[in-house]
Design a protein around this motif. Structure first.
Motif, PDB file in Angstrom:
ATOM      1  N   PHE A   1       0.942  -1.145   0.007  1.00  9.98           N
ATOM      2  CA  PHE A   1       0.170   0.057  -0.100  1.00  9.98           C
ATOM      3  C   PHE A   1       0.905   1.395   0.064  1.00  9.98           C
ATOM      4  O   PHE A   1       1.961   1.298   0.607  1.00  9.98           O
ATOM      5  N   ARG A   2       0.425   2.373  -0.450  1.00  9.33           N
ATOM      6  CA  ARG A   2       1.330   3.497  -0.712  1.00  9.33           C
ATOM      7  C   ARG A   2       0.261   4.566   0.145  1.00  9.33           C
ATOM      8  O   ARG A   2      -0.906   4.379   0.141  1.00  9.33           O
ATOM      9  N   VAL A   3       0.748   5.303   1.208  1.00  9.41           N
ATOM     10  CA  VAL A   3       0.213   6.217   2.111  1.00  9.41           C
ATOM     11  C   VAL A   3       0.723   7.498   1.782  1.00  9.41           C
ATOM     12  O   VAL A   3       1.894   7.392   2.209  1.00  9.41           O
ATOM     13  N   GLN A   4       0.118   8.552   1.800  1.00  9.40           N
ATOM     14  CA  GLN A   4       0.851   9.897   1.659  1.00  9.40           C
ATOM     15  C   GLN A   4       0.527  10.585   3.014  1.00  9.40           C
ATOM     16  O   GLN A   4      -0.603  10.712   3.340  1.00  9.40           O
ATOM     17  N   LYS A   5       1.669  11.110   3.454  1.00 10.81           N
ATOM     18  CA  LYS A   5       1.528  11.660   4.943  1.00 10.81           C
ATOM     19  C   LYS A   5       2.229  12.912   4.864  1.00 10.81           C
ATOM     20  O   LYS A   5       3.420  12.979   4.217  1.00 10.81           O
ATOM     21  N   GLN A   6       1.707  13.970   5.519  1.00 13.67           N
ATOM     22  CA  GLN A   6       2.638  15.070   6.044  1.00 13.67           C
ATOM     23  C   GLN A   6       3.869  14.603   6.736  1.00 13.67           C
ATOM     24  O   GLN A   6       3.623  13.791   7.544  1.00 13.67           O
ATOM     25  N   GLN A   7       4.917  15.645   6.776  1.00 16.99           N
ATOM     26  CA  GLN A   7       6.063  15.065   7.535  1.00 16.99           C
ATOM     27  C   GLN A   7       5.816  15.029   9.165  1.00 16.99           C
ATOM     28  O   GLN A   7       6.090  14.085   9.754  1.00 16.99           O
ATOM     29  N   HIS A   8       4.972  15.931   9.569  1.00 20.71           N
ATOM     30  CA  HIS A   8       4.872  16.061  11.021  1.00 20.71           C
ATOM     31  C   HIS A   8       3.900  14.885  11.439  1.00 20.71           C
ATOM     32  O   HIS A   8       4.238  14.356  12.649  1.00 20.71           O
ATOM     33  N   GLU A   9       3.065  14.455  10.510  1.00 18.85           N
ATOM     34  CA  GLU A   9       2.281  13.218  11.014  1.00 18.85           C
ATOM     35  C   GLU A   9       3.286  11.986  11.165  1.00 18.85           C
ATOM     36  O   GLU A   9       3.103  11.028  11.972  1.00 18.85           O
TER      37      GLU A   9
END
Lengths: 270, 359
Positions: free
Chosen positions: B323-331
């Motif tokens: 799976f690919r999940v896109q997240k912000q740096q802080h998360e």
């Protein structure tokens, strides 16, 4: 700087060998040039002093003058015709794909590989049947057959550097196929066309055997030289030889100047 | 409904050894910026060459401004193209290159020079007019090619991967430039690219091609959020495809059974039980939790990859699915995501997109 002795000796030997080779090739020509300015009637050592007598003599010889004019006419005609034909052949090879391409390219390329005696005899037999024997145009036609293959080779090489997109890009920008040829392909090939012109002229100017076979009463300069030699030893020969040498070298140098072999001058087209 | 400016009607191109374009239909509106995308060999460049008349179609028809282009040679179409290779004329100066199309139209020397200089000025190349092409940088050559294509003020501009030869930072600047030109000129741009970022940044509509077929036509956000099929979903890259079958449905939702478990997705139509029910969930719609006990599917972090301000987290689910999940740096920092960490994936079932049934 103090290089090891072996290195220096090797250097010396290399330059010596190069110099010797160069002398071996150039000496016969140098001898002709030197003796054409010799005051003696016969080319003998010691030198008899500087003189323009023999050069003046060839200017006064109407047969040599005619031969020179013939050579120039044939050379010019050959240069123009074989450059046009060579360009056409090279462009056909570059642009189109067809079944008989290999035979076609071979046909253009092969004449210089045929021994000149055989080519000359064949031309003579063929052209005399057609009633074209013994005319300047006949010599020219034969020279074109040989020179065209050189022209095609030079121009084809240049076309290799022509980006495949350039001509379609011209069409895309509103140039008809003819206009693209004139405004894009020809300007791109210009250096090669000029080189081909001078080289074809040189090929024709130097060619003896075929001109001798098919020329009839029309002598080109090389043919005139042979005829001079067949008579008594004539000091004019050295002077004529010098003229031929100077013209040929000049033509070949001009051709080289335009073949684009100079380093660091490639156009980024791809 | 306005008539389309460019219409491709069952357009087909067959080469002796390759069927490049397979009977495609496409309408392009006047003034539209349309991007044709797809992997190499999908037929996108061939389509462009067919529009320009540089190749003859083997079937179907192209109409530009309502006129059939059948039998109209390339040089009479006024569909200038910016080439991937740029195809500038190396033996002409910059100004002569730009003036070339005008020279072909027999515009007078003074007039064509003036117009060429105007366009050079407009593209920030003032003062470069007398240079040789070889003396220009990559970005400057690009601008010359664009000026040359626009100098006749055409109503359509074709672009064949025009930015692929440029450095990354130049590419972004040229994108802005192209966008500005499109806005100012209001003409139709047909832009072929394999770079998703360019297509998304520039185009009003995107055409996705594969193996000579058009897979989907739509606005960038539609192609991204609502892919028409598995090919488009995977080509877009940031989608996770889950293959399953319909188990039942209620309240406008369908129950989908898959190897990864049962999921609910918004229903597009009534689908019979047992029929195919493949759906996608976009990488930025997935929530990650460190708590393994909660609802969702469990997986192991494989690795992380920077994409600008966000990172892509690769998570392996039991059974080997990635799976690919896109997240912000802080998360990512908050969850302390490092390779090998166990995480729980979940998403709002309203964000799942059920792939339409094949027609």
């Amino acid at each position: 700087m103090n290089r090891p002795l072996a290195t220096r000796l090797s250097r010396l030997a290399q330059y010596g060998f190069l110099g010797a080779l160069f002398l071996f090739i150039a000496t016969p020509m140098l001898v002709i040039v030197v003796f054409s300015f010799d005051a003696n009637r016969f080319p003998t050592i010691p030198w008899g002093g500087f003189s323009l007598e023999w050069h003046r003599a060839i200017l006064d010889d109407p047969m040599i003058r005619d031969a020179f004019v013939n050579s120039v006419l044939v050379g010019l005609g050959t240069a123009i015709a074989s450059t046009v034909l060579g360009f056409a052949a090279a462009y056909i090879d570059f642009r189109y794909r067809f079944q008989l391409k290999l035979p076609f390219v071979l046909l253009v390329a092969v004449p210089p590989a045929v021994p000149a005696t055989i080519l000359g005899m064949a031309m003579l037999a063929f052209l005399s049947r057609l009633g074209l024997f013994g005319r300047l145009e006949t010599i020219m036609a034969c020279h074109v057959a040989i020179a065209t293959s050189f022209s095609m080779a030079i121009i084809r090489l240049r076309l290799n550097d022509l980006s495949r997109d350039l001509e379609p890009a011209a069409w895309n920008l509103g140039a008809s196929p003819a206009a693209a040829l004139i405004h894009v392909v020809l300007p791109f090939c210009k250096p090669a066309l000029i080189a081909s012109f001078f080289l074809s002229a040189a090929v024709s100017f130097d060619e003896f055997l075929i001109a001798w076979f098919v020329g009839g009463v029309h002598e080109t300069l090389p043919v005139r030289i042979l005829n001079l030699l067949q008579g008594q030893v004539n000091p004019k020969i050295n002077a004529v030889g010098t003229v031929v040498l100077v013209v040929s070298v000049a033509l070949v140098l001009l051709a080289q100047r335009f073949t684009g072999v100079r380093a660091g001058r490639r156009n980024p087209t791809s | 409904m306005p008539t389309p400016y460019i219409a491709l009607d069952k357009l087909d191109k067959r080469y002796p050894d390759h069927h490049a374009v397979k009977s495609i239909d496409l309408d392009i509106d006047a003034g539209e910026f349309i991007a044709i995308m797809g992997p190499s060999g999908c037929g996108k460049s061939t389509t462009l060459r067919l529009i320009a008349g540089l190749d003859e179609p083997t079937g179907g028809e192209i109409r530009i401004g309502g006129d059939s282009m059948r039998g109209v040679p390339a040089f009479q179409r006024n569909t200038p193209m910016v080439w991937q290779s740029l195809a500038l004329f190396p033996f002409l100066t910059v100004a002569e290159n730009v003036a070339f199309p005008l020279r072909m139209q027999k515009v007078g020397a003074a007039e064509r020079r003036k117009r060429a200089l105007d366009w050079l000025d407009r593209l920030g190349l003032a003062g470069m007019a007398e240079r040789n092409i070889a003396q220009l940088s990559g970005g400057q050559r690009q601008r010359v090619a664009i000026a040359r294509a626009l100098v006749t003020e055409p109503s359509v501009l074709l672009l064949d991967e025009p930015l692929s030869a440029l450095d990354a930072h130049l590419r972004v600047r040229m994108q802005t430039e192209l966008s500005r030109l499109h806005r100012e000129l209001g003409i139709t741009f047909v832009y072929v690219t394999h770079a998703q970022s360019e297509a998304f940044a520039l185009a009003d509509r995107i055409v996705i091609m594969s193996e000579g077929h058009i897979q989907q036509v739509g606005r960038p956000q539609d192609v991204y959020r609502a892919p028409a099929n598995a090919f488009v979903a995977e080509f877009m890259g940031m989608n996770n495809l889950i293959r399953g079958e319909v188990r039942g449905g209620a309240d406008g939702q369908l129950e989908i059974g898959s190897a990864l478990g049962d999921f609910r997705v918004p229903a597009d139509a009534a689908r019979p039980e047992g029929s195919r029910g493949d759906f996608v969930i976009a990488a930025d719609r997935i929530a990650l939790a460190a708590d393994i006990e909660g609802p969702g599917i469990a997986g192991t972090v494989l690795g992380l990859e920077f994409v600008g301000s966000t990172q892509t987290v690769f998570v392996e689910i039991e059974g080997g699915t990635e799976f690919r999940v896109q997240k912000q740096q802080h998360e990512i920092e908050a969850l302390d995501l490092v390779p090998g960490r166990r995480v729980k994936l979940s998403w709002d079932s309203r964000h799942a997109w059920l792939l339409p049934q094949a027609a």
